[in-house]
Design an enzyme around this catalytic site. Structure first.
Site, mmCIF file in Angstrom:
data_model
loop_
_atom_site.group_PDB
_atom_site.id
_atom_site.type_symbol
_atom_site.label_atom_id
_atom_site.label_comp_id
_atom_site.label_asym_id
_atom_site.label_seq_id
_atom_site.Cartn_x
_atom_site.Cartn_y
_atom_site.Cartn_z
ATOM 1 N N ARG A 105 49.060 -10.172 125.778
ATOM 2 C CA ARG A 105 50.268 -11.002 125.735
ATOM 3 C C ARG A 105 51.443 -10.100 126.090
ATOM 4 O O ARG A 105 51.691 -9.100 125.423
ATOM 5 C CB ARG A 105 50.460 -11.617 124.347
ATOM 6 C CG ARG A 105 51.848 -12.197 124.131
ATOM 7 C CD ARG A 105 51.949 -13.061 122.907
ATOM 8 N NE ARG A 105 51.213 -14.300 123.082
ATOM 9 C CZ ARG A 105 51.320 -15.357 122.274
ATOM 10 N NH1 ARG A 105 52.130 -15.316 121.221
ATOM 11 N NH2 ARG A 105 50.621 -16.454 122.500
ATOM 12 N N HIS A 132 50.636 -19.682 130.292
ATOM 13 C CA HIS A 132 49.901 -19.610 129.026
ATOM 14 C C HIS A 132 48.579 -20.375 129.188
ATOM 15 O O HIS A 132 48.362 -21.421 128.586
ATOM 16 C CB HIS A 132 50.745 -20.206 127.897
ATOM 17 C CG HIS A 132 50.297 -19.803 126.518
ATOM 18 N ND1 HIS A 132 49.205 -18.992 126.290
ATOM 19 C CD2 HIS A 132 50.796 -20.125 125.289
ATOM 20 C CE1 HIS A 132 49.056 -18.821 124.979
ATOM 21 N NE2 HIS A 132 50.013 -19.496 124.353
ATOM 22 N N GLN A 135 46.241 -21.461 126.085
ATOM 23 C CA GLN A 135 46.755 -22.602 125.326
ATOM 24 C C GLN A 135 46.356 -23.902 126.011
ATOM 25 O O GLN A 135 45.909 -24.861 125.360
ATOM 26 C CB GLN A 135 48.283 -22.509 125.210
ATOM 27 C CG GLN A 135 48.900 -23.702 124.496
ATOM 28 C CD GLN A 135 48.496 -23.781 123.028
ATOM 29 O OE1 GLN A 135 48.638 -22.798 122.312
ATOM 30 N NE2 GLN A 135 47.986 -24.923 122.590
ATOM 31 N N ASP A 227 57.628 -28.068 123.532
ATOM 32 C CA ASP A 227 57.575 -26.646 123.169
ATOM 33 C C ASP A 227 58.991 -26.248 122.773
ATOM 34 O O ASP A 227 59.950 -26.993 122.998
ATOM 35 C CB ASP A 227 57.073 -25.831 124.378
ATOM 36 C CG ASP A 227 56.900 -24.337 124.085
ATOM 37 O OD1 ASP A 227 56.835 -23.943 122.907
ATOM 38 O OD2 ASP A 227 56.836 -23.557 125.060
ATOM 39 N N CYS A 267 52.275 -26.655 121.328
ATOM 40 C CA CYS A 267 51.486 -25.412 121.275
ATOM 41 C C CYS A 267 51.702 -24.660 119.971
ATOM 42 O O CYS A 267 50.860 -23.859 119.573
ATOM 43 C CB CYS A 267 51.838 -24.534 122.470
ATOM 44 S SG CYS A 267 53.591 -24.174 122.629
ATOM 45 N N ARG A 295 42.033 -23.713 120.093
ATOM 46 C CA ARG A 295 42.223 -22.397 120.725
ATOM 47 C C ARG A 295 40.947 -21.575 120.555
ATOM 48 O O ARG A 295 40.475 -20.924 121.481
ATOM 49 C CB ARG A 295 43.411 -21.650 120.083
ATOM 50 C CG ARG A 295 44.781 -22.258 120.340
ATOM 51 C CD ARG A 295 45.183 -22.165 121.794
ATOM 52 N NE ARG A 295 45.199 -20.793 122.295
ATOM 53 C CZ ARG A 295 46.219 -19.931 122.193
ATOM 54 N NH1 ARG A 295 47.344 -20.313 121.622
ATOM 55 N NH2 ARG A 295 46.149 -18.724 122.703
HETATM 56 N N1 NVA Z 1 57.142 -20.984 125.321
HETATM 57 C C1 NVA Z 1 56.761 -20.309 124.101
HETATM 58 C C2 NVA Z 1 55.320 -20.515 123.812
HETATM 59 C C3 NVA Z 1 54.835 -19.893 122.543
HETATM 60 C C4 NVA Z 1 53.383 -20.105 122.288
HETATM 61 C C5 NVA Z 1 57.096 -18.824 124.207
HETATM 62 O O1 NVA Z 1 56.833 -18.228 125.252
HETATM 63 O O2 NVA Z 1 57.648 -18.286 123.255
HETATM 64 N N1 CP Z 2 50.570 -21.271 120.714
HETATM 65 C C1 CP Z 2 50.507 -19.924 120.606
HETATM 66 O O1 CP Z 2 50.215 -19.184 121.551
HETATM 67 O O2 CP Z 2 50.795 -19.463 119.359
HETATM 68 P P1 CP Z 2 51.042 -17.946 118.929
HETATM 69 O O3 CP Z 2 52.340 -17.515 119.576
HETATM 70 O O4 CP Z 2 51.104 -17.969 117.443
HETATM 71 O O5 CP Z 2 49.897 -17.115 119.452
#
Ligand code: NVA
Ligand code: CP
Length: 308
Positions: A105, A132, A135, A227, A267, A295
């Site tokens: 990540r 992502h 997800q 989101d 998500c 997930r």
């Molecule tokens: N759009 C959000 C998704 C988190 C799972 C982010 O990137 O923070």
């Molecule tokens: N939806 C998701 O990716 O959650 P986290 O940021 O907790 O991993």
């Protein structure tokens, strides 16, 4: 390419519609009979590297690797030498000597592309600023379970044209779904990813359409998705975004425009009272916790495909 030769999972574009169907079918099977897959990753080590916070991705990958009989290594970017300036290209060359796959990540999407190019192990994108995919594999599994199929379903995404919007466009297009994205002016999706999604949708009988009016976009929707307004890394814009997205909250009135059988997905993490009203996310149409559970199953299917 068939899923048998799948090398990485960076954007979902690695998959044909048939590959995606196979992955979702495998995820359903893994979910229903987890013990049948308990030895599929025996002897395999999977590094899980996080340069941003995570609850679901971290836990579902860690548990998933263990449930498949493999060994997960949780790594935080700050604790590795990359946090002190070691090139990530050297890091992945080293990692390739120790482990069988890397889930990462990170911020720039170019980082995962570089890792896939330079390393010699499968790279799984656990979220970048623009994609992502893991997800969305879970989201598509949830949709398949709920409706029995994905083809032709209308998915309306309300909010920021961010990583989630991009991966939903690609995954929805590959599934033959009708994806509608409603965002405020100036916060719409990336044009290149949109064009790729439109091209994919043309081949599957789906469609991808952009809107600026959430109400119009939601009429007849089977799935309403949202989101956060400010993603990780955009903390300094949070207040401005709260103002710009004020009319983009998914509330009961908006849900009433969708089909009666419509489901609500997010998500997570969610901000009740911002992008979603509490009575929607905590209400009967919400499947967000099944979605979060998925997930685990979807990523197990992905790791089996990449590694077993
Ligand atoms: N759009 C959000 C998704 C988190 C799972 C982010 O990137 O923070
Ligand atoms: N939806 C998701 O990716 O959650 P986290 O940021 O907790 O991993």
């Amino acid at each position: 390419m068939t899923t048998k030769t799948l090398k990485h999972m960076l954007t979902l574009e690695e998959l044909t519609p048939t590959d995606l169907d196979e992955l979702i079918q495998l995820a359903l099977d893994v979910k229903h009979d987890p013990s049948a897959y308990g030895k599929t990753l025996t002897g395999k080590k999977v590094a899980l590297l996080f340069e941003k916070a995570s609850t679901r991705t971290r836990m579902s990958f860690e548990v998933g690797v263990v449930e498949l009989g493999g060994y997960p290594l949780f790594l935080s970017g700050n604790d590795l030498q990359i946090g002190r300036g070691e090139p990530i290209t050297d890091t992945i060359r080293v990692m390739s000597r120790y482990v069988d796959a890397l889930m990462i990540r990170t911020y720039a999407h170019g980082t995962v592309e570089t890792l896939a190019e330079v390393g010699s192990i499968p790279i799984i994108n656990g979220l970048t600023d623009t994609h992502h995919p893991c997800q969305v594999l879970a989201d598509l599994l949830t949709i398949e379970e709920t409706f029995g199929s994905r083809q032709g379903k209308v998915l309306t995404y309300i909010g920021d044209g961010n990583n989630m919007a991009h991966s939903l466009m690609l995954g929805g297009a590959l599934s033959g779904m009708h994806v509608r994205i409603a965002s405020p002016d100036g916060y719409t999706v990336d044009e290149t990813i949109y064009n790729k999604s439109v091209a994919l949708a043309e081949a599957t009988g789906g469609s991808v359409t952009l809107y600026t009016d959430p109400a119009i976009a939601t009429v007849g929707a089977d799935i309403v998705y949202t989101d956060v307004f400010a993603s990780m890394g955009q903390e300094s814009e949070a207040e401005e975004r709260l103002h710009r997205f004020a009319t983009f909250q998914v509330d009961g009135a908006l849900m009433a425009k969708a089909n009666e059988t419509a489901i609500f997905l997010h998500c997570l993490p969610a901000h009740r009272g911002e992008e979603v009203a509490a009575d929607v996310i905590d209400g009967p149409q919400s499947l967000v916790f099944d979605q979060a559970e998925n997930r685990l199953h979807a990523q197990k299917a992905l790791m089996i495909t990449l590694l077993a």
